[in-house]
Design a protein around this motif. Structure first.
Motif, PDB file in Angstrom:
ATOM      1  N   ASN A 113       0.610  -1.238   0.440  1.00 56.14           N
ATOM      2  CA  ASN A 113      -0.158  -0.270  -0.141  1.00 56.14           C
ATOM      3  C   ASN A 113       0.576   0.916   0.088  1.00 56.14           C
ATOM      4  N   ALA A 114       1.474   1.157   1.095  1.00 58.70           N
ATOM      5  CA  ALA A 114       2.911   2.635   0.734  1.00 58.70           C
ATOM      6  C   ALA A 114       3.192   3.142  -0.214  1.00 58.70           C
ATOM      7  N   ILE A 115       4.022   1.947  -0.836  1.00 60.53           N
ATOM      8  CA  ILE A 115       4.471   1.982  -2.327  1.00 60.53           C
ATOM      9  C   ILE A 115       3.857   1.980  -3.455  1.00 60.53           C
ATOM     10  N   GLY A 116       2.699   1.291  -3.467  1.00 58.44           N
ATOM     11  CA  GLY A 116       1.786   1.863  -4.782  1.00 58.44           C
ATOM     12  C   GLY A 116       1.429   3.054  -3.915  1.00 58.44           C
ATOM     13  N   GLU A 117       0.759   3.999  -3.074  1.00 55.89           N
ATOM     14  CA  GLU A 117       0.674   5.952  -2.843  1.00 55.89           C
ATOM     15  C   GLU A 117       2.080   5.873  -3.095  1.00 55.89           C
ATOM     16  N   GLY A 118       3.306   5.893  -3.650  1.00 58.64           N
ATOM     17  CA  GLY A 118       4.517   6.705  -3.619  1.00 58.64           C
ATOM     18  C   GLY A 118       5.241   7.001  -2.687  1.00 58.64           C
ATOM     19  N   LEU A 119       4.661   6.811  -1.753  1.00 60.83           N
ATOM     20  CA  LEU A 119       5.514   7.144  -0.183  1.00 60.83           C
ATOM     21  C   LEU A 119       7.202   6.923  -0.320  1.00 60.83           C
ATOM     22  N   GLY A 120       7.036   5.798  -1.391  1.00 53.27           N
ATOM     23  CA  GLY A 120       9.270   5.227  -0.767  1.00 53.27           C
ATOM     24  C   GLY A 120       9.229   3.674  -1.272  1.00 53.27           C
ATOM     25  N   ALA A 121      10.203   3.678  -1.438  1.00 58.25           N
ATOM     26  CA  ALA A 121      10.787   1.915  -1.680  1.00 58.25           C
ATOM     27  C   ALA A 121      10.942   1.100  -0.674  1.00 58.25           C
ATOM     28  N   THR A 122      10.725  -0.363  -0.996  1.00 60.08           N
ATOM     29  CA  THR A 122      11.637  -0.945  -0.373  1.00 60.08           C
ATOM     30  C   THR A 122      12.890  -2.531  -0.377  1.00 60.08           C
ATOM     31  N   ILE A 123      13.380  -2.985   0.473  1.00 64.13           N
ATOM     32  CA  ILE A 123      14.094  -3.813  -0.009  1.00 64.13           C
ATOM     33  C   ILE A 123      14.151  -5.495   0.084  1.00 64.13           C
TER      34      ILE A 123
END
Length: 301
Positions: A231-241
């Motif tokens: 959800n956070a990535i889809g909202e453009g809030l950040g990326a992840t590893i």
């Protein structure tokens, strides 16, 4: 030994109160106290420490509590197996799947496979605890089998290595990765990141690699939940590893998300199937373990 006394002892320790356990078990408090007194007489040691705030087990009580968990679980399993003798394999099997691991992809497939092949088996799947806690649950007999990030050799546990996965950078801002098949660690941590907590194996691998490279990452949030990450990535809030399998799980939820391998340096994690090396598996648990190994091996190929 009266099994009812063992069950009462476990309930008291779980709740931390004889009074509340009495109400839940529908046993008068004096009678419940007598059962504990009988256990203490039998073992020749105090089992509970009483105070105004409730009760906690003594060291001897902790030992008894651990064994009670195994005894009561085995009794339940025995009753199930006797009831289903000469019939289909049945029983409850507790499966642990480490958060942000291969389990994110195969949980539904495991449920589907077991339902079709062995409808008498009921799965309880737990993905809410980390690898260390999962291995402890397997060790104490509260969990039958787990798919987790390999913690290394532990004498009372048996591990079967399933795969080694490289970590990938995952983002929904696809324009950042136009024409890119891999990204350096320095480039990855330049972005706002959502990462697992510091006790998670993935985070430990990331932090160790960063320290060796003399780099520092800034996590804007921490979570082990695929749904929260997605959800956070889809909202453009950040990326992840993430490992590649978990990255694929995010991409299922966020079609616009892309993942690329991290290199210079690259990072890897190992996943293994974990069972107890001391406690026998039920027939149902053996079946589930076999299917879990097969599905995990196929999905990581």
């Amino acid at each position: 030994m009266d099994i009812r006394r063992l069950n009462a002892f476990v309930k008291i320790v779980d709740i931390g109160s004889i009074t509340r356990a009495s109400a839940i078990l529908h046993i008068a408090q004096p009678a419940l106290s007598q059962q504990i007194a009988a256990l203490e007489t039998h073992f020749g040691k105090p089992l509970l420490l009483r105070s105004k705030r409730g009760v906690v087990p003594t060291e001897a009580g902790k030992v008894l509590y651990r064994h009670c968990q195994l005894i009561l679980k085995q009794l339940d399993q025995t009753e199930l197996e006797i009831a289903s003798a000469s019939e289909e394999i049945s029983g409850i099997v507790v499966v642990g799947l480490a958060p942000l691991g291969l389990g994110s992809l195969l949980a539904a497939q495991l449920i589907k496979t077991i339902r079709e092949a062995h409808p008498g088996i009921v799965l309880y799947i737990n993905e809410n605890v980390g690898g260390g806690a999962l291995s402890e649950l397997v060790m104490t007999g509260k969990m039958d089998v787990a798919l987790l990030f390999d913690p290394g050799s532990i004498p009372s546990l048996s591990f079967k290595r399933i795969c080694t996965e490289e970590l990938h950078f995952v983002t929904a801002e696809a324009d950042q990765l136009d024409g890119v098949t891999e990204i350096s660690l320095a480039e990855a941590i330049a972005k706002p990141l959502l990462l697992p907590s510091k006790i998670h194996t993935i985070r430990q691998v990331i932090d160790t690699t960063l320290a060796r490279a003399g780099l520092t990452a800034h996590a804007i949030a921490q979570t082990e939940s695929i749904s929260v990450l997605s959800n956070a990535i889809g909202e453009g809030l950040g990326a992840t590893i993430l490992p590649q399998s978990a990255a694929r799980a995010v991409q299922r939820r966020v079609p616009e998300a892309r993942s690329v391998r991290i290199h210079k340096p690259n990072m890897k994690v190992n996943m293994s199937i974990c069972v107890s090396a001391q406690l026998p598996l039920s027939e149902a648990a053996i079946v589930v373990q076999e299917h879990l190994v097969r599905l995990a091996s196929e999905m990581s190929a």
